[in-house]
Design an enzyme around this catalytic site. Structure first.
Site, PDB file in Angstrom:
ATOM      1  N   GLY A 103       0.835  -1.193   0.000  1.00  0.00           N
ATOM      2  CA  GLY A 103       0.000   0.000   0.000  1.00  0.00           C
ATOM      3  C   GLY A 103       0.871   1.244   0.000  1.00  0.00           C
ATOM      4  O   GLY A 103       2.095   1.165   0.179  1.00  0.00           O
ATOM      5  N   LEU A 104       0.252   2.369  -0.182  1.00  0.00           N
ATOM      6  CA  LEU A 104       0.973   3.637  -0.210  1.00  0.00           C
ATOM      7  C   LEU A 104       1.616   3.951   1.136  1.00  0.00           C
ATOM      8  O   LEU A 104       1.194   3.439   2.175  1.00  0.00           O
ATOM      9  CB  LEU A 104       0.015   4.774  -0.583  1.00  0.00           C
ATOM     10  CG  LEU A 104      -0.527   4.802  -2.016  1.00  0.00           C
ATOM     11  CD1 LEU A 104      -1.644   5.838  -2.121  1.00  0.00           C
ATOM     12  CD2 LEU A 104       0.585   5.095  -3.015  1.00  0.00           C
ATOM     13  N   SER A 105       2.611   4.801   1.107  1.00  0.00           N
ATOM     14  CA  SER A 105       3.198   5.307   2.339  1.00  0.00           C
ATOM     15  C   SER A 105       2.112   6.034   3.134  1.00  0.00           C
ATOM     16  O   SER A 105       1.378   6.844   2.586  1.00  0.00           O
ATOM     17  CB  SER A 105       4.344   6.280   2.014  1.00  0.00           C
ATOM     18  OG  SER A 105       4.885   6.825   3.196  1.00  0.00           O
ATOM     19  N   GLY A 106       2.000   5.695   4.415  1.00  0.00           N
ATOM     20  CA  GLY A 106       0.992   6.334   5.246  1.00  0.00           C
ATOM     21  C   GLY A 106      -0.343   5.605   5.279  1.00  0.00           C
ATOM     22  O   GLY A 106      -1.273   6.032   5.971  1.00  0.00           O
ATOM     23  N   SER A 107      -0.445   4.499   4.546  1.00  0.00           N
ATOM     24  CA  SER A 107      -1.712   3.764   4.496  1.00  0.00           C
ATOM     25  C   SER A 107      -1.962   2.972   5.776  1.00  0.00           C
ATOM     26  O   SER A 107      -3.108   2.628   6.087  1.00  0.00           O
ATOM     27  CB  SER A 107      -1.747   2.822   3.285  1.00  0.00           C
ATOM     28  OG  SER A 107      -0.692   1.869   3.363  1.00  0.00           O
ATOM     29  N   GLY A 108      -0.900   2.655   6.503  1.00  0.00           N
ATOM     30  CA  GLY A 108      -1.052   1.919   7.757  1.00  0.00           C
ATOM     31  C   GLY A 108      -0.469   0.523   7.734  1.00  0.00           C
ATOM     32  O   GLY A 108      -0.734  -0.279   8.640  1.00  0.00           O
ATOM     33  N   LYS A 109       0.330   0.206   6.721  1.00  0.00           N
ATOM     34  CA  LYS A 109       0.897  -1.137   6.578  1.00  0.00           C
ATOM     35  C   LYS A 109       1.652  -1.598   7.825  1.00  0.00           C
ATOM     36  O   LYS A 109       1.371  -2.666   8.385  1.00  0.00           O
ATOM     37  CB  LYS A 109       1.866  -1.185   5.382  1.00  0.00           C
ATOM     38  CG  LYS A 109       1.263  -0.877   4.041  1.00  0.00           C
ATOM     39  CD  LYS A 109       2.289  -0.982   2.931  1.00  0.00           C
ATOM     40  CE  LYS A 109       3.476  -0.059   3.103  1.00  0.00           C
ATOM     41  NZ  LYS A 109       3.118   1.376   3.153  1.00  0.00           N
ATOM     42  N   SER A 124       6.058  -1.821  -2.073  1.00  0.00           N
ATOM     43  CA  SER A 124       6.095  -2.757  -3.215  1.00  0.00           C
ATOM     44  C   SER A 124       5.125  -2.320  -4.305  1.00  0.00           C
ATOM     45  O   SER A 124       4.100  -2.965  -4.538  1.00  0.00           O
ATOM     46  CB  SER A 124       5.815  -4.193  -2.760  1.00  0.00           C
ATOM     47  OG  SER A 124       4.762  -4.291  -1.832  1.00  0.00           O
TER      48      SER A 124
END
Length: 207
Positions: A38-44, A112
Site C-alpha cells: 500500500g501507499l506510504s501512510g496507508s497503515g501497513k 512494493s
C-alpha cells in the site's frame, strides 16, 4: 555472463534432513508469508505490527519484516529507482521464504508498488503460503496523514522518487485480503486478517 552461469552450475542444493513440515509441527501451526502492500501512510506497518502482537499472544512463532527496517540492513545499499525497488522486493521475498521454511509466520510491510514484482514474490511460495494484503487508502488521505512528513517533502521536490507523487503505485487486482484504512480501525483490520487465517488458511490444525 557465461562465467556466472558456469559458477552457478557448480552449486548444488543441499537437502536438509529436517523438513518444513517437521518445523511446522514443532511450532504447532502452518507457516506462511503475509505481504502488506500500500501507499506510504496507508497503515501497513501499524497493522502488521498489531497483527504480529495478536499472533504472538495466540502462541504463534511470528516475525515482522518492515520495509524501513530492512533498508537499515540487508537493503541499505538500495535506492528508490524502479530497478532497486524490484531488488528490494526480491530480497525481502527470499528472506521471507527462509522464515516460512523455518516454520514461522512472517509478515512483510513494503510499499512494493509494482504488480509484477509482487507476483515474482508470490511464485516463490507454495499455494496458500503467500497472502497478499492490500492496505487500501486514498492518496489524499495518506497525504493528509503524512506521519513521516514525506509527502510534504515530495511535493516540495526534496524527494525525487516517491510513490504516488513522482512514481506510480499499481493497485493489486486480486489480493487475498483488502482492508480499507480510511473506514476501518486497526483493530478491525487485524480481526479481518485473523478471520482469514483461521477460516481459509486453517493456521492451526484445531481450527
Amino acid at each position: 555472463m557465461e562465467d556466472n552461469k558456469n559458477e552457478t552450475s557448480n552449486i548444488v542444493w543441499h537437502q536438509s534432513d529436517i523438513t518444513k513440515e517437521d518445523r511446522q509441527k514443532l511450532h504447532g501451526h502452518k507457516s506462511l508469508m503475509i505481504w502488506f502492500t500500500g501507499l506510504s501512510g496507508s497503515g501497513k506497518s501499524t497493522i502488521a505490527n498489531a497483527l504480529q502482537h495478536e499472533l504472538y499472544k495466540d502462541g504463534s512463532s511470528v516475525y515482522l519484516l518492515d520495509g524501513d527496517n530492512l533498508r537499515h540492513g540487508i537493503n541499505r545499499n538500495l535506492t528508490f529507482t524502479e530497478e532497486d525497488r524490484k531488488e528490494n522486493v526480491r530480497r525481502t521475498a527470499e528472506v521471507g521464504k527462509l522464515f516460512v521454511d523455518a516454520g514461522v509466520v512472517v509478515l512483510a510491510a513494503l510499499i512494493s508498488p509494482y504488480a509484477a514484482d509482487r507476483e515474482q514474490a508470490r511464485i516463490l511460495f507454495e499455494p496458500e503460503e503467500f497472502v497478499e494484503v492490500y492496505v487500501k487508502c486514498s492518496l489524499q488521505e495518506c497525504e493528509k496523514r503524512d506521519p513521516k512528513g514525506l509527502y510534504k517533502r515530495a511535493r516540495l521536490g526534496e524527494i525525487k522518487q516517491f510513490t504516488g507523487i513522482s512514481q506510480p503505485y499499481e493497485e493489486p487486482q486480486n489480493p487475498e485480503i483488502t482492508i480499507d484504512t480510511t473506514v476501518m480501525s486497526v483493530k478491525e483490520c487485524v480481526q479481518e486478517i485473523q478471520s482469514y487465517l483461521k477460516n481459509k488458511i486453517h493456521l492451526r490444525e484445531e481450527e
